[in-house]
Design an enzyme around this catalytic site. Sequence first.
Site, short mmCIF file in Angstrom:
data_model
loop_
_atom_site.label_atom_id
_atom_site.label_comp_id
_atom_site.label_asym_id
_atom_site.label_seq_id
_atom_site.Cartn_x
_atom_site.Cartn_y
_atom_site.Cartn_z
N LEU A 67 0.87 -1.17 0.00
CA LEU A 67 0.00 0.00 0.00
C LEU A 67 0.91 1.22 0.00
O LEU A 67 1.89 1.25 0.74
CB LEU A 67 -0.90 0.03 1.24
CG LEU A 67 -2.04 -1.01 1.31
CD1 LEU A 67 -2.72 -0.93 2.68
CD2 LEU A 67 -3.05 -0.79 0.20
N ASP A 68 0.59 2.21 -0.83
CA ASP A 68 1.45 3.38 -0.83
C ASP A 68 1.31 4.13 0.50
O ASP A 68 0.37 3.90 1.26
CB ASP A 68 1.15 4.29 -2.03
CG ASP A 68 -0.26 4.83 -2.01
OD1 ASP A 68 -0.56 5.67 -1.14
OD2 ASP A 68 -1.06 4.43 -2.87
N ALA A 69 2.22 5.02 0.77
CA ALA A 69 2.28 5.67 2.08
C ALA A 69 1.00 6.44 2.41
O ALA A 69 0.59 6.49 3.58
CB ALA A 69 3.48 6.61 2.13
#
Length: 315
Positions: A179-181
Amino acid sequence: MPGRGEGRSVAGRNTAGRIGGGRPLTPQPAPNRKPKPAPQRKQPTVLSFAKPARHQNVDGESQQGPKKLPWGEGERLQKVLAKAGVASRRVAEELIEQGRIEVDGVIVREQGLRIDPDTAVVRVDGVRIVVRDEQVYLALNKPKGFQSTMSDEFNRPCVGDIVAERVMAGQRLFHVGRLDADTEGLLLLTNDGDLAHRLMHPSFEVSKTYLATVDGEVPREVGKRLRKGIELDDGPASVDDFQVLEVGEGRSLVKVVLHEGRKHIVRRLLEAVDHPVTALVRTRIGPVALGDQRPGTLRVLGRDEIGKLYEAVDL
């Protein structure tokens, strides 16, 4: 005077089955000569590092055979044998086919039988085995701002910080996907390499569900466009399902279900239909739901969840 047939019958019963006292009706073995025993086929030897159970004979063990569990419950017998260190799943299937596996007192030849390893009594060549409980399956609600890495060279917050105590205790964990930040929500962590690989492989099409807050009020036709497919810079992409849940104050809350795994795929799709994402949460991976789990917390997956994950990827 007896007929010819009757005389032959009487003569045939003379001297214990001899015709007229001559040669026996059937060949008789020579005196004091024992018949040769039939050769016995030796079973192939399979090396096993499984630990035998402490008690091989347990009072009250069922002799009715294994209880068949419904879809998604328990574990496949091949998987139980592999976890016990008996053999790989492929070799375990051969052992089952050879009739060398016994579950609850009955030999099993059915491939893919699901059993409850906590209650089933499993024996290999008559020796009872126990399952090693070493594999770990965790659900993490990744907070916004955390990197989906086990360590970060720039000392930014990352998933590894949340599971640091487990790693220091000797657990070798890795995350399933990313999951991106700026995205929060469900991330699976495990040390089961087979399961992780299949969950991430696009051919198994494991669905993922997201809740996205987007700019603007989303009309119904947007869902039709997304299901039909959108051309992105790295090729076409589409969703499996799309629903508008709330609309108001110039924003919309939508649910997106897809099995795509490309980077930023949800954000890019919604950007392409002129509704950029302002907040994104992943709420489900296949059969595992985030529920009311708080950000930054871990929970151990239940046996039913693990079983359904294995079903989803044909393990």
